[in-house]
Design a protein around this motif. Structure first.
Motif, short mmCIF file in Angstrom:
data_model
loop_
_atom_site.label_atom_id
_atom_site.label_comp_id
_atom_site.label_asym_id
_atom_site.label_seq_id
_atom_site.Cartn_x
_atom_site.Cartn_y
_atom_site.Cartn_z
N GLU A 159 0.81 -1.22 0.00
CA GLU A 159 0.00 0.00 0.00
C GLU A 159 0.84 1.27 0.00
OE1 GLU A 159 -3.33 0.00 2.82
OE2 GLU A 159 -3.05 -2.15 3.04
N ASP A 160 2.15 1.15 0.20
CA ASP A 160 3.01 2.33 0.19
C ASP A 160 2.91 3.03 -1.17
OD1 ASP A 160 3.74 1.71 2.71
OD2 ASP A 160 5.86 1.43 2.32
N HIS A 161 3.18 4.33 -1.17
CA HIS A 161 3.04 5.07 -2.43
C HIS A 161 4.30 5.84 -2.82
CE1 HIS A 161 1.84 7.94 0.74
NE2 HIS A 161 2.38 8.86 -0.05
N ASP A 162 5.38 5.66 -2.09
CA ASP A 162 6.61 6.38 -2.42
C ASP A 162 7.45 5.55 -3.39
OD1 ASP A 162 8.86 7.95 -2.56
OD2 ASP A 162 8.85 8.45 -0.43
N PHE A 163 7.15 5.67 -4.67
CA PHE A 163 7.78 4.86 -5.70
C PHE A 163 9.28 5.13 -5.82
CE2 PHE A 163 8.63 4.12 -10.36
CZ PHE A 163 8.55 2.73 -10.30
N ASP A 164 9.69 6.38 -5.59
CA ASP A 164 11.10 6.75 -5.74
C ASP A 164 11.99 6.03 -4.73
OD1 ASP A 164 10.54 8.39 -7.85
OD2 ASP A 164 10.42 10.22 -6.66
N GLU A 165 11.41 5.55 -3.63
CA GLU A 165 12.21 4.82 -2.63
C GLU A 165 12.50 3.39 -3.04
OE1 GLU A 165 10.53 4.90 1.25
OE2 GLU A 165 10.96 7.01 1.61
N ILE A 166 11.72 2.86 -3.99
CA ILE A 166 11.79 1.42 -4.26
C ILE A 166 12.11 1.06 -5.71
CG2 ILE A 166 10.10 0.99 -2.42
CD1 ILE A 166 8.13 0.30 -4.79
N ASN A 167 12.21 2.03 -6.61
CA ASN A 167 12.26 1.74 -8.04
C ASN A 167 13.67 1.48 -8.58
OD1 ASN A 167 13.29 4.33 -7.91
ND2 ASN A 167 12.24 5.03 -9.76
N PHE A 168 14.59 1.04 -7.72
CA PHE A 168 15.97 0.83 -8.17
C PHE A 168 16.66 -0.21 -7.29
CE2 PHE A 168 16.27 3.83 -4.75
CZ PHE A 168 17.45 3.51 -4.11
N ARG A 207 28.16 -0.96 -8.19
CA ARG A 207 28.26 0.50 -8.16
C ARG A 207 27.44 1.19 -9.26
NH1 ARG A 207 30.89 -1.34 -4.21
NH2 ARG A 207 32.50 -0.14 -3.13
N LYS A 208 26.57 0.44 -9.92
CA LYS A 208 25.68 1.05 -10.91
C LYS A 208 24.24 0.98 -10.41
CE LYS A 208 28.54 0.02 -14.95
NZ LYS A 208 28.63 -0.68 -16.27
N GLU A 249 25.27 -3.84 3.64
CA GLU A 249 23.90 -4.35 3.60
C GLU A 249 22.87 -3.29 3.20
OE1 GLU A 249 22.48 -3.82 8.19
OE2 GLU A 249 23.44 -5.71 7.67
N ARG A 250 23.24 -2.03 3.32
CA ARG A 250 22.32 -0.95 2.96
C ARG A 250 22.49 -0.49 1.53
NH1 ARG A 250 23.45 2.54 8.47
NH2 ARG A 250 22.60 1.03 9.95
N TYR A 251 23.42 -1.10 0.80
CA TYR A 251 23.73 -0.64 -0.56
C TYR A 251 23.65 -1.78 -1.58
CZ TYR A 251 26.21 1.61 -4.41
OH TYR A 251 26.54 2.12 -5.64
N LEU A 252 24.34 -2.88 -1.34
CA LEU A 252 24.41 -3.96 -2.31
C LEU A 252 23.07 -4.68 -2.47
CD1 LEU A 252 27.49 -3.57 -2.19
CD2 LEU A 252 27.69 -6.06 -2.17
N ASN A 253 22.82 -5.14 -3.70
CA ASN A 253 21.69 -6.02 -3.98
C ASN A 253 22.17 -7.47 -3.98
OD1 ASN A 253 20.05 -7.46 -6.51
ND2 ASN A 253 18.75 -6.20 -5.19
#
Length: 537
Positions: A138-147, A152-153, A494-498
């Motif tokens: 239900e969250d709506h902040d797309f910019d937080e999750i779209n990447f 390093r890319k 852990e806050r950066y790498l996928n």
């Protein structure tokens, strides 16, 4: 190879996290109890008495429906069926619908949840414990999750859609599959990653279904149950609390008071309550509800309701009311037979603002557990550390402290004049006595001379350190290079790498390594050496 560090020794968390893990008495008024195997016995009793058992049937039906079209493990299906039983309880974690899971800590949250259920099953065999993942659809902040980040890319999905992100169409997401193919490379693990991404996102119409498929594929082996909370039947169980929030704004007053109490103890407040902590959601809309002039208004729209109209809407369409960060935890605990919430430091911080509100609603407040935090490094990195005469713990130092430690450790001469300074002070103590016996006015002159001598020694120490840094420049560069590699932009890995960056080298085995090594109740930060894991490439 596994090393465990005290959180305070990592230098990467807040004082709130350090104190919570160390079980400071500061928090006793803000929690039901600190998490431990023994504490769960009390929590089991409390939740058993407090939970509306009718909600189990609703929960089971919703999950049965969601899982009817997906390939889940027998353990997951058994866990769903067990949720109908009064001796079955959940341990819950939650997360946003980050593209391809987002940062690595997504995995640590879920593995912490799975492993805690296993520990509880061994301690309390007469009960069933279900690891549950709450999708923040239900969250709506797309910019937080779209990447997500890969070597390093930044890999981003652009979309102009609005409203709850779970409803976003994935029709445009296949546009950068070629980009992913180039990034991941040409080998078996890369092919598996690309297939997983394609099956999840191209194979499903919306982001919620895509994320559901992805999480289930990665973790169903361990019995994880994934819940989509935006469901009419589940919201129906929450109707009375929605009405209370609209009519009485109870959350605002309780959370505000508890927040002030936390501030008095020196802690920063994570979230600020609204007078009404609900959003109105429909296709393409998730906007705050506010009350003024005797009516309820949906911001950024023309929607307006009288009290009678909005209460009727709650009865007929409870799914149109979406809890914000203050109300969502209550919603979770109303619809789930939940014992514990596992989250990161920021999540713990806002949960600590909520107990008074929970008490006012007569809902059992869950135990709060900090998720496991992890640093992954390769066997190749371990060899480099050994060559540099460093431990993995050394890399958690600030760059300045790391440099100084290396210089002092590797120098052929002693560059620590603290002993000489202490000896100097002892010598001057006899001069002070002489001055006082001769003429007290000389005391100031003696003090000035003492400080001059101490400053001279300190200055000499700095010059020698600087000279040694030049001499050891290659050694220092290699150490700093390792630190930069394992701590992207100076922050925790852990806050950066996928996870894809790890998967490329290890395949899915790294999930089992996490499963085998993470101890959710240990209260320690974990550093894990992985074979054939070459993050530095």
């Amino acid at each position: 190879m596994v090393d465990c560090l005290k959180y305070r020794d990592t230098n990467h968390f807040s004082e709130l996290v350090y104190n919570y893990v160390e079980q400071s008495p500061d928090f006793k008024a803000f929690i039901s109890n600190f998490p431990s195997i023994e504490a769960f016995k009390v929590q089991l009793e409390s939740k058993s008495k407090n939970f509306n058992q009718k909600n189990r049937q609703v929960l089971n039906k919703v999950l049965q429906n969601d899982y009817s079209s997906i390939d889940a493990s027998q353990q997951t299906l058994t866990n769903i069926e067990n949720l109908k039983l009064e001796n079955t309880f959940t341990v819950t974690t939650g997360h946003q619908l980050n593209l391809f899971t987002g940062p690595l800590y997504f995995f640590y949250k879920i593995i912490s949840t799975i492993n805690l259920c296993q520990e509880l099953s061994e301690a309390y065999p007469e009960q069933n414990f279900v690891p549950l993942y709450w999708m923040a659809s239900e969250d709506h902040d797309f910019d937080e999750i779209n990447f997500f980040n890969f070597k390093r890319k930044k890999v981003s999905w652009k979309s102009e859609q609005n409203g709850p992100v779970g409803e976003f169409s994935t029709s445009s997401i296949d546009e950068f599959l070629n980009q992913l193919s180039e990034l991941f490379g040409n080998h078996k693990n890369a092919e598996d990653l690309l297939n997983l991404f394609q099956q999840a996102y191209v194979g499903h119409d919306n982001l919620a279904d895509a994320h559901f498929y992805l999480v289930n594929t990665l973790f169903t082996k361990y019995g994880l149950v994934v819940l989509k909370p935006n469901h009419p039947q589940l919201k129906h169980c929450f109707k009375s609390y929605i009405k209370n929030e609209l009519l009485d704004q109870t959350a605002h007053q309780h959370v505000l008071l508890q927040s002030e109490n936390l501030k008095e103890k020196g802690y920063n407040i994570q979230v600020n309550p609204r007078e009404i902590n609900l959003f109105y959601i429909e296709k393409g809309i998730r906007e705050r509800i506010v009350k003024h002039d005797g009516h309820y208004h949906v911001l950024e729209t023309q929607l307006k309701f009288s009290e009678t109209e909005i209460l009727q809407l709650v009865d007929e369409h409870p799914e149109r009311f979406s809890p914000n960060v203050i109300m969502r935890p209550l919603y979770q605990e109303v619809i789930l037979p939940n014992l514990c919430y596992i989250g990161g430091g920021g999540e713990l911080a806002y949960w600590l603002q909520l107990k008074s509100f929970f008490d006012s609603q007569q809902i059992t407040f869950p135990l709060l557990l900090l998720r496991n935090s992890v640093l992954l490094y390769s066997d190749k990195t371990a060899k480099k550390l050994k060559q540099l005469n460093l431990s993995i713990q050394d890399l958690f130092l600030s760059q300045a402290d790391l440099t100084e430690k290396i210089v002092k450790k590797e120098s052929e001469i002693e560059i620590d004049f603290s002993e000489q300074i202490q000896y100097l002070k002892q010598q001057f103590s006899s001069l002070y006595r002489t001055a006082l016996l001769t003429d007290a006015s000389f005391e100031g002159a003696v003090a000035a001379q003492e400080q001059k001598q101490i400053n001279g020694l300190k200055h000499l120490e700095k010059r020698l350190l600087k000279a040694q840094k030049r001499k050891l420049s290659d050694h220092l560069k290699r150490a700093v290079s390792l630190q930069d590699m394992l701590f992207p932009n100076g922050g925790l890995q852990e806050r950066y790498l996928n996870f894809s960056e790890v998967y490329v080298d290890t395949g899915k085995d790294f999930i089992q390594v996490l499963k085998d090594q993470l101890k959710p109740l240990s209260g320690k930060f974990t550093a894990i050496e992985l074979d054939i894991y070459h993050i530095e490439n």
